[in-house]
Design an enzyme around this catalytic site. Structure first.
Site, mmCIF file in Angstrom:
data_model
loop_
_atom_site.group_PDB
_atom_site.id
_atom_site.type_symbol
_atom_site.label_atom_id
_atom_site.label_comp_id
_atom_site.label_asym_id
_atom_site.label_seq_id
_atom_site.Cartn_x
_atom_site.Cartn_y
_atom_site.Cartn_z
ATOM 1 N N ARG A 138 0.856 -1.192 0.000
ATOM 2 C CA ARG A 138 0.000 0.000 0.000
ATOM 3 C C ARG A 138 0.888 1.236 0.000
ATOM 4 O O ARG A 138 1.689 1.426 0.915
ATOM 5 C CB ARG A 138 -0.925 0.022 1.212
ATOM 6 C CG ARG A 138 -2.173 0.912 0.986
ATOM 7 C CD ARG A 138 -2.976 1.112 2.259
ATOM 8 N NE ARG A 138 -2.228 1.872 3.206
ATOM 9 C CZ ARG A 138 -2.209 1.631 4.525
ATOM 10 N NH1 ARG A 138 -2.910 0.664 5.050
ATOM 11 N NH2 ARG A 138 -1.484 2.392 5.321
ATOM 12 N N GLU A 156 4.527 7.224 2.567
ATOM 13 C CA GLU A 156 5.363 6.035 2.772
ATOM 14 C C GLU A 156 4.867 4.901 1.894
ATOM 15 O O GLU A 156 3.765 4.973 1.330
ATOM 16 C CB GLU A 156 5.324 5.594 4.244
ATOM 17 C CG GLU A 156 3.937 5.171 4.694
ATOM 18 C CD GLU A 156 3.941 4.172 5.849
ATOM 19 O OE1 GLU A 156 4.984 3.586 6.161
ATOM 20 O OE2 GLU A 156 2.860 3.967 6.428
ATOM 21 N N ASN A 158 4.217 0.799 2.169
ATOM 22 C CA ASN A 158 4.129 -0.315 3.125
ATOM 23 C C ASN A 158 4.300 -1.649 2.416
ATOM 24 O O ASN A 158 3.618 -1.921 1.422
ATOM 25 C CB ASN A 158 2.767 -0.296 3.820
ATOM 26 C CG ASN A 158 2.609 0.919 4.717
ATOM 27 O OD1 ASN A 158 3.274 1.029 5.748
ATOM 28 N ND2 ASN A 158 1.767 1.855 4.314
ATOM 29 N N SER A 163 -3.066 -2.837 5.790
ATOM 30 C CA SER A 163 -4.412 -3.236 6.209
ATOM 31 C C SER A 163 -5.499 -2.321 5.671
ATOM 32 O O SER A 163 -5.229 -1.350 4.973
ATOM 33 C CB SER A 163 -4.471 -3.298 7.732
ATOM 34 O OG SER A 163 -4.135 -2.046 8.268
ATOM 35 N N LYS A 331 11.734 2.909 6.291
ATOM 36 C CA LYS A 331 11.753 4.340 5.970
ATOM 37 C C LYS A 331 13.118 4.737 5.405
ATOM 38 O O LYS A 331 13.239 5.644 4.588
ATOM 39 C CB LYS A 331 11.462 5.163 7.227
ATOM 40 C CG LYS A 331 10.177 4.782 7.984
ATOM 41 C CD LYS A 331 8.929 5.238 7.266
ATOM 42 C CE LYS A 331 7.671 5.121 8.124
ATOM 43 N NZ LYS A 331 7.150 3.765 8.302
ATOM 44 N N LYS A 419 11.418 10.332 11.279
ATOM 45 C CA LYS A 419 10.829 8.985 11.349
ATOM 46 C C LYS A 419 11.882 7.927 11.674
ATOM 47 O O LYS A 419 12.932 7.899 11.051
ATOM 48 C CB LYS A 419 10.203 8.607 9.998
ATOM 49 C CG LYS A 419 9.136 9.556 9.518
ATOM 50 C CD LYS A 419 8.448 8.993 8.289
ATOM 51 C CE LYS A 419 7.454 9.991 7.734
ATOM 52 N NZ LYS A 419 6.679 9.406 6.615
ATOM 53 N N GLU A 423 6.659 0.720 12.067
ATOM 54 C CA GLU A 423 5.369 0.711 11.384
ATOM 55 C C GLU A 423 4.259 0.762 12.416
ATOM 56 O O GLU A 423 4.462 0.435 13.577
ATOM 57 C CB GLU A 423 5.214 -0.570 10.559
ATOM 58 C CG GLU A 423 6.208 -0.713 9.431
ATOM 59 C CD GLU A 423 6.101 0.397 8.418
ATOM 60 O OE1 GLU A 423 4.991 0.887 8.174
ATOM 61 O OE2 GLU A 423 7.144 0.793 7.885
ATOM 62 N N GLY A 424 3.080 1.146 11.962
ATOM 63 C CA GLY A 424 1.901 1.019 12.810
ATOM 64 C C GLY A 424 1.472 2.315 13.476
ATOM 65 O O GLY A 424 0.486 2.348 14.201
ATOM 66 N N ARG A 516 -7.970 7.385 4.494
ATOM 67 C CA ARG A 516 -8.097 7.548 5.942
ATOM 68 C C ARG A 516 -8.100 9.043 6.230
ATOM 69 O O ARG A 516 -7.296 9.786 5.651
ATOM 70 C CB ARG A 516 -6.938 6.853 6.665
ATOM 71 C CG ARG A 516 -7.028 5.316 6.549
ATOM 72 C CD ARG A 516 -5.741 4.657 6.966
ATOM 73 N NE ARG A 516 -4.637 5.153 6.157
ATOM 74 C CZ ARG A 516 -3.361 5.068 6.507
ATOM 75 N NH1 ARG A 516 -3.029 4.501 7.645
ATOM 76 N NH2 ARG A 516 -2.418 5.543 5.718
HETATM 77 P P1 ADP Z 1 3.669 4.517 9.805
HETATM 78 O O1 ADP Z 1 4.463 3.491 9.068
HETATM 79 O O2 ADP Z 1 3.822 4.416 11.288
HETATM 80 O O3 ADP Z 1 2.242 4.570 9.351
HETATM 81 P P2 ADP Z 1 3.992 7.059 8.375
HETATM 82 O O4 ADP Z 1 5.219 7.424 7.628
HETATM 83 O O5 ADP Z 1 2.814 6.674 7.551
HETATM 84 O O6 ADP Z 1 4.358 5.931 9.442
HETATM 85 O O7 ADP Z 1 3.600 8.285 9.311
HETATM 86 C C1 ADP Z 1 2.419 8.263 10.098
HETATM 87 C C2 ADP Z 1 1.522 9.437 9.766
HETATM 88 O O8 ADP Z 1 2.231 10.659 9.934
HETATM 89 C C3 ADP Z 1 1.007 9.486 8.326
HETATM 90 O O9 ADP Z 1 -0.167 8.717 8.191
HETATM 91 C C4 ADP Z 1 0.751 10.971 8.124
HETATM 92 O O10 ADP Z 1 -0.516 11.340 8.651
HETATM 93 C C5 ADP Z 1 1.833 11.620 8.976
HETATM 94 N N1 ADP Z 1 2.995 11.922 8.120
HETATM 95 C C6 ADP Z 1 4.056 11.135 7.876
HETATM 96 N N2 ADP Z 1 4.922 11.731 7.033
HETATM 97 C C7 ADP Z 1 4.404 12.929 6.727
HETATM 98 C C8 ADP Z 1 4.830 14.028 5.912
HETATM 99 N N3 ADP Z 1 5.983 14.010 5.248
HETATM 100 N N4 ADP Z 1 4.019 15.121 5.840
HETATM 101 C C9 ADP Z 1 2.847 15.166 6.515
HETATM 102 N N5 ADP Z 1 2.406 14.178 7.312
HETATM 103 C C10 ADP Z 1 3.163 13.058 7.424
HETATM 104 MG MG MG Z 2 3.769 2.200 7.479
HETATM 105 MG MG MG Z 3 1.533 5.077 7.496
#
Ligand code: ADP
Ligand code: MG
Ligand code: MG
Length: 540
Positions: A138, A156, A158, A163, A331, A419, A423-424, A516
């Site tokens: 995803r 990101e 995945n 899910s 990441k 970051k 994950e999660g 979401r």
């Molecule tokens: P995870 O693998 O824990 O889901 P993410 O990289 O998706 O990690 O980060 C979690 C959340 O943080 C994302 O769903 C988003 O809402 C916010 N986020 C992450 N990176 C960015 C970014 N570059 N700009 C804005 N929001 C971000």
């Molecule tokens: Mg993720």
């Molecule tokens: Mg995410």
């Protein structure tokens, strides 16, 4: 290019309409398996859980506006992303350098290092019994409002436990249904049936799993879902299980790592993964292992859990994902791909055999790159600070042993997210929290983190978020409270795809999407982590 004015969304809603929509949405959700298990009363219960009740998943009443062109572009790019991450997973040298515990991020991050060392030991013992890997991916995006235009930017990618495909399909169907049934459709000219794209994610994900099962080649083998002991998002998984049985006559067995420690073994001559279980008199063979656990350190409460994970890796079953494919989703890999020339190397048109169709990968490298925000490693020594700050002079803070990567993160903190390799949800550090965080981060842990520019989403969009949760008033056991809030929101689009691959061969497809939505007051997303609700789109 859309001229849609985001701050006019959603159209006016009277209190009566709000009540009618909430009733229609929650009733639809409960009727169609758009469900969650309520928080467990007894989290230590390890018995197979027979549910006695369920609540609807957190959901949005009115779909999120999303520009048609960017929605289509995200779906079209997915095939290129599918191939890209398949190739990353097969590039052992690249993964060793970026994620390994000798040269890469695994030095600073214990969890990543442990997974990498397990994989390395297996390959050095020549114990990789299965050349095929399966990915159910995803790719997540936000809209970035830059220079008067909206760009699609990747949050990101995945590669494990991606899910909410099946539940998202049901939210899209719910929106179509309730907006028609409550006459709310007439509230905006945008709310017409052809602005609601089809969502058939479930059958697409099921197709990916069934392709792996077929490739394994033992008709009556089972597919194993590796699950967390107190999983609440079981219905999302259950829809995949029903799809496999009903469309493909493939049986699924669900086990936790703790159960697998007892019931799983490898046939010494064929390397088949064999499960015995008290509920099944004769042992059976596993064709494909679908991991909906093992993406977070808390899935491994003691070292023996890693032994079980590595036993599964050594078997001939097809892993979704294999350890290298899980590592490819780090990441740090996302950041490493942005370095000059790396993406272009992975997207060469040479040496690939394709299924029925040909993809001109090289031609798409620029489109892929255009979906990326700036990223760098905190421990980076070669970040050009002056260039990154548009040639402003460096503010000349105490520099000492601090790497340029960390210095730049300090200087640009207000527009960044940091970051780690997790994950999660719930693991990142945002904007104003960054300077203090960097003060306390030990130098040897810097390598575990990347800095990423924040995606600045269009503001002024509102949404209605509906959550059900058990009543907090202590004595009132079993009562469910419902909360509907109107808040300013940010919506994140996810595109699903699968890839079944081995050296020189990738079979892949884009299979669907999810949205979401979260309140703007939360930096984080994540439905399971409690920040977001499930949503769908109205194309504008
Ligand atoms: P995870 O693998 O824990 O889901 P993410 O990289 O998706 O990690 O980060 C979690 C959340 O943080 C994302 O769903 C988003 O809402 C916010 N986020 C992450 N990176 C960015 C970014 N570059 N700009 C804005 N929001 C971000
Ligand atoms: Mg993720
Ligand atoms: Mg995410």
């Amino acid at each position: 290019m859309t001229s849609f004015n985001f701050s006019t969304w959603p159209p006016q809603l009277t209190p009566e309409q709000l009540e009618a929509l909430t009733l229609a949405a929650t009733t639809y959700a409960l009727s169609h398996g758009l469900l969650y298990l309520p928080p467990s009363q007894s989290p230590s219960n390890t018995q197979p859980r027979i549910p006695t009740n369920a609540i609807h998943a957190p959901l949005s009443l009115i779909p999120a506006p999303f520009p048609r062109a960017q929605f289509q572009a995200a779906r079209e790019l997915q095939s290129v992303y599918n191939v890209l991450y398949a190739r990353v997973a097969m590039d052992t040298q690249f993964l060793d350098t970026v994620m390994g515990a000798e040269e890469g991020v695994g030095k600073a991050d214990e969890f990543t290092g442990t997974l990498w060392r397990g994989w390395k030991r297996i390959r050095e013992h020549g114990a990789l019994a299965q050349p095929l890997h399966l990915g159910l991916f995803r790719s997540d995006y936000l809209l970035h409002a830059a220079e008067d235009r909206l760009a699609l930017k990747q949050v990101e990618f995945n590669t494990i436990s991606s899910s909410f495909g099946p539940l998202s399909e049901r939210v899209a169907a719910m929106h179509r249904n309730i907006l028609a049934s409550t006459s709310y459709f007439s509230a905006s000219p945008h709310l017409t049936a052809d602005n609601f794209p089809e969502n058939s994610t479930t059958s697409g994900l099921v197709e990916g799993l069934s392709k792996a099962h077929e490739a394994y080649g033992v008709r009556d083998a089972h597919i194993l879902f590796v699950v967390q002991p107190n999983e609440r998002n079981v219905f999302d998984q259950q829809w995949l299980e029903y799809g496999l049985l009903e469309r493909h006559q493939i049986h699924v067995v669900r086990q936790t790592l703790a159960e697998l420690a007892v019931f799983a073994s490898i046939d010494p001559s064929t390397h088949a993964l064999i499960l015995t279980s008290p509920t099944n008199s004769s042992p059976y063979e596993i064709s494909t292992i679908y991991f909906r656990a093992t993406y977070t350190p808390s899935d491994f409460p003691s070292p023996s859990y890693y032994d079980t994970r590595f036993l599964l890796e050594r078997s001939r079953a097809i892993k979704c994902p294999s350890l290298p494919l899980q590592l490819a989703g780090g990441k740090k890999v996302q950041e490493a791909l942005t370095r000059p020339g790396i993406l272009e190397r992975f997207l060469s048109n040479e040496g690939a055999k394709w299924g029925a169709r040909a993809l001109d990968l090289t031609a798409h490298a620029a489109d892929i790159r255009a979906t990326w925000m700036g990223m760098w490693a905190l421990d980076s020594e070669d970040v050009d600070i002056a260039a990154a700050l548009d040639h402003l002079p460096d503010s000349g803070q105490a520099q000492g042993s601090v790497s340029p990567g960390t210095r730049l993160a300090r200087l640009k903190a207000q527009s960044l997210v940091l970051k780690p390799q997790r994950e999660g949800g719930g693991n990142n550090v945002y904007r104003e929290a960054i300077p203090a965080f960097l003060e306390t981060l030990p130098a040897e842990e810097r390598e575990a983190w990347i800095a990423m520019e924040m995606i600045e989403t269009p503001r002024g969009v509102n949404g209605y978020l509906v959550r059900a949760s058990p009543s907090s008033s202590g004595t009132d056991n079993g009562t469910i409270e419902k909360k509907v809030v109107r808040v300013e929101v940010i919506s994140e689009l996810g595109i699903f795809g699968y890839a079944l691959f081995r050296e020189g061969e990738v079979e892949e497809r884009e299979v669907g999407w999810l949205v979401r939505t979260k309140g703007t007051e939360s930096n984080e997303g994540g439905v399971a982590a409690g920040f977001s609700v499930l949503d769908s789109v109205v194309l504008v």
